[in-house]
Design an enzyme around this catalytic site. Structure first.
Site, PDB file in Angstrom:
ATOM      1  N   ASP A 250       0.849  -1.192   0.000  1.00 46.94           N
ATOM      2  CA  ASP A 250       0.000   0.000   0.000  1.00 46.94           C
ATOM      3  C   ASP A 250       0.885   1.243   0.000  1.00 46.94           C
ATOM      4  O   ASP A 250       1.882   1.323   0.715  1.00 46.94           O
ATOM      5  CB  ASP A 250      -0.919  -0.013   1.223  1.00 46.94           C
ATOM      6  CG  ASP A 250      -2.060   0.977   1.090  1.00 46.94           C
ATOM      7  OD1 ASP A 250      -3.219   0.537   1.007  1.00 46.94           O
ATOM      8  OD2 ASP A 250      -1.801   2.207   1.073  1.00 46.94           O
TER       9      ASP A 250
ATOM     10  N   ASN B 259     -12.889  -3.081   2.944  1.00 44.41           N
ATOM     11  CA  ASN B 259     -13.851  -1.987   2.987  1.00 44.41           C
ATOM     12  C   ASN B 259     -14.793  -2.153   1.797  1.00 44.41           C
ATOM     13  O   ASN B 259     -14.344  -2.162   0.649  1.00 44.41           O
ATOM     14  CB  ASN B 259     -13.127  -0.638   2.914  1.00 44.41           C
ATOM     15  CG  ASN B 259     -12.206  -0.412   4.110  1.00 44.41           C
ATOM     16  OD1 ASN B 259     -12.551  -0.779   5.225  1.00 44.41           O
ATOM     17  ND2 ASN B 259     -11.053   0.178   3.868  1.00 44.41           N
TER      18      ASN B 259
ATOM     19  N   GLN C  53     -14.226   2.475   1.479  1.00 46.65           N
ATOM     20  CA  GLN C  53     -13.625   2.053   0.210  1.00 46.65           C
ATOM     21  C   GLN C  53     -13.376   3.271  -0.671  1.00 46.65           C
ATOM     22  O   GLN C  53     -14.266   4.114  -0.860  1.00 46.65           O
ATOM     23  CB  GLN C  53     -14.537   1.054  -0.523  1.00 46.65           C
ATOM     24  CG  GLN C  53     -13.887   0.464  -1.769  1.00 46.65           C
ATOM     25  CD  GLN C  53     -14.726  -0.641  -2.419  1.00 46.65           C
ATOM     26  OE1 GLN C  53     -15.849  -0.917  -2.010  1.00 46.65           O
ATOM     27  NE2 GLN C  53     -14.154  -1.262  -3.441  1.00 46.65           N
ATOM     28  N   SER C  54     -12.154   3.375  -1.189  1.00 40.66           N
ATOM     29  CA  SER C  54     -11.807   4.518  -2.047  1.00 40.66           C
ATOM     30  C   SER C  54     -11.373   4.088  -3.441  1.00 40.66           C
ATOM     31  O   SER C  54     -11.386   4.893  -4.368  1.00 40.66           O
ATOM     32  CB  SER C  54     -10.709   5.359  -1.400  1.00 40.66           C
ATOM     33  OG  SER C  54      -9.533   4.605  -1.234  1.00 40.66           O
ATOM     34  N   VAL C  55     -10.982   2.822  -3.586  1.00 36.50           N
ATOM     35  CA  VAL C  55     -10.638   2.291  -4.912  1.00 36.50           C
ATOM     36  C   VAL C  55     -11.639   1.173  -5.207  1.00 36.50           C
ATOM     37  O   VAL C  55     -11.731   0.196  -4.444  1.00 36.50           O
ATOM     38  CB  VAL C  55      -9.191   1.759  -4.966  1.00 36.50           C
ATOM     39  CG1 VAL C  55      -8.894   1.181  -6.350  1.00 36.50           C
ATOM     40  CG2 VAL C  55      -8.186   2.857  -4.625  1.00 36.50           C
TER      41      VAL C  55
ATOM     42  N   HIS D 102      -6.950  -5.703   2.564  1.00 37.25           N
ATOM     43  CA  HIS D 102      -5.793  -5.095   3.216  1.00 37.25           C
ATOM     44  C   HIS D 102      -5.192  -6.144   4.150  1.00 37.25           C
ATOM     45  O   HIS D 102      -5.928  -6.739   4.948  1.00 37.25           O
ATOM     46  CB  HIS D 102      -6.207  -3.901   4.077  1.00 37.25           C
ATOM     47  CG  HIS D 102      -6.795  -2.745   3.331  1.00 37.25           C
ATOM     48  ND1 HIS D 102      -6.069  -1.627   3.020  1.00 37.25           N
ATOM     49  CD2 HIS D 102      -8.051  -2.532   2.855  1.00 37.25           C
ATOM     50  CE1 HIS D 102      -6.855  -0.758   2.377  1.00 37.25           C
ATOM     51  NE2 HIS D 102      -8.062  -1.278   2.269  1.00 37.25           N
TER      52      HIS D 102
ATOM     53  N   HIS E 272     -10.376  -5.426  -2.909  1.00 37.16           N
ATOM     54  CA  HIS E 272      -9.038  -5.667  -2.352  1.00 37.16           C
ATOM     55  C   HIS E 272      -9.124  -6.001  -0.877  1.00 37.16           C
ATOM     56  O   HIS E 272      -9.990  -5.506  -0.161  1.00 37.16           O
ATOM     57  CB  HIS E 272      -8.111  -4.462  -2.562  1.00 37.16           C
ATOM     58  CG  HIS E 272      -8.692  -3.153  -2.111  1.00 37.16           C
ATOM     59  ND1 HIS E 272      -9.607  -2.470  -2.878  1.00 37.16           N
ATOM     60  CD2 HIS E 272      -8.502  -2.413  -0.999  1.00 37.16           C
ATOM     61  CE1 HIS E 272      -9.956  -1.346  -2.255  1.00 37.16           C
ATOM     62  NE2 HIS E 272      -9.311  -1.295  -1.096  1.00 37.16           N
TER      63      HIS E 272
HETATM   64  P1  AMP Z   1      -9.684   1.413   0.326  1.00 35.25           P
HETATM   65  O1  AMP Z   1      -9.765   2.766   0.975  1.00 35.25           O
HETATM   66  O2  AMP Z   1     -10.108   0.277   1.188  1.00 35.25           O
HETATM   67  O3  AMP Z   1     -10.388   1.430  -1.011  1.00 35.25           O
HETATM   68  O4  AMP Z   1      -8.153   1.144   0.061  1.00 35.25           O
HETATM   69  C1  AMP Z   1      -7.470   1.684  -1.037  1.00 35.25           C
HETATM   70  C2  AMP Z   1      -6.022   1.651  -0.692  1.00 35.25           C
HETATM   71  O5  AMP Z   1      -5.270   1.838  -1.876  1.00 35.25           O
HETATM   72  C3  AMP Z   1      -5.571   2.739   0.289  1.00 35.25           C
HETATM   73  O6  AMP Z   1      -5.035   2.144   1.460  1.00 35.25           O
HETATM   74  C4  AMP Z   1      -4.518   3.520  -0.499  1.00 35.25           C
HETATM   75  O7  AMP Z   1      -3.443   3.948   0.299  1.00 35.25           O
HETATM   76  C5  AMP Z   1      -4.094   2.506  -1.537  1.00 35.25           C
HETATM   77  N1  AMP Z   1      -3.529   3.063  -2.764  1.00 35.25           N
HETATM   78  C6  AMP Z   1      -4.009   4.091  -3.489  1.00 35.25           C
HETATM   79  N2  AMP Z   1      -3.236   4.299  -4.578  1.00 35.25           N
HETATM   80  C7  AMP Z   1      -2.246   3.362  -4.534  1.00 35.25           C
HETATM   81  C8  AMP Z   1      -1.129   3.050  -5.378  1.00 35.25           C
HETATM   82  N3  AMP Z   1      -0.861   3.733  -6.503  1.00 35.25           N
HETATM   83  N4  AMP Z   1      -0.325   2.023  -5.018  1.00 35.25           N
HETATM   84  C9  AMP Z   1      -0.578   1.335  -3.898  1.00 35.25           C
HETATM   85  N5  AMP Z   1      -1.616   1.574  -3.068  1.00 35.25           N
HETATM   86  C10 AMP Z   1      -2.444   2.578  -3.379  1.00 35.25           C
END
Ligand code: AMP
Length: 111
Positions: free
Chosen positions: A28, A84, A91-93, A99, A97
């Site tokens: 991460d 998430n 969840q932001s992506v 963690h 996934h």
């Molecule tokens: P979530 O908030 O559960 O969707 O987790 C998304 C995660 O992706 C967060 O912990 C971010 O720090 C991580 N993240 C975002 N961009 C990148 C990237 N380019 N490489 C690795 N991790 C990333």
């Protein structure tokens, strides 16, 4: 296309520590613990609630990879897996996934 799809496609770099036909594991970029890995399927499932019955084996594979990678890096005795699901849950992506967090103590209930 999500950021994680670009990582799968090697269009943007990531610190990849495990890869097979089904999954990818990388560090991460904003670690929340001394060890913070993301375990993702190569199949673009948006969130765990969008997985279908046909994805059961894939979901199990991700859990197996978590344990396998944990053993490889020597954190098998103490780690936390977090998913998430949805923006309101953090969840932001929007590519499924797990963690994998390790190397510090964790409180319960989680925040
Ligand atoms: P979530 O908030 O559960 O969707 O987790 C998304 C995660 O992706 C967060 O912990 C971010 O720090 C991580 N993240 C975002 N961009 C990148 C990237 N380019 N490489 C690795 N991790 C990333």
């Amino acid at each position: 296309m999500t950021l994680f799809q670009k990582i799968i496609d090697k269009e943007i770099p990531a610190d990849i520590i495990y890869e097979d036909d089904i999954s990818l594991v990388f560090k991460d970029i904003n670690p929340q613990a001394p060890t913070h890995l993301l375990i993702i399927p190569k199949k673009p499932i948006v969130k765990v609630a969008d997985a279908s019955e046909a994805d059961k084996e894939l979901l199990g594979h991700l859990m197996w990879v978590a344990g396998e990678v944990a053993r490889e890096i020597g954190v098998e005795d103490a780690f936390r897996l977090v998913i998430n699901n949805g923006a309101k849950a953090g969840q932001s992506v929007f590519h499924l996934h797990l963690h994998l967090l390790s190397g510090r103590s964790f409180s319960w209930p989680p925040g």
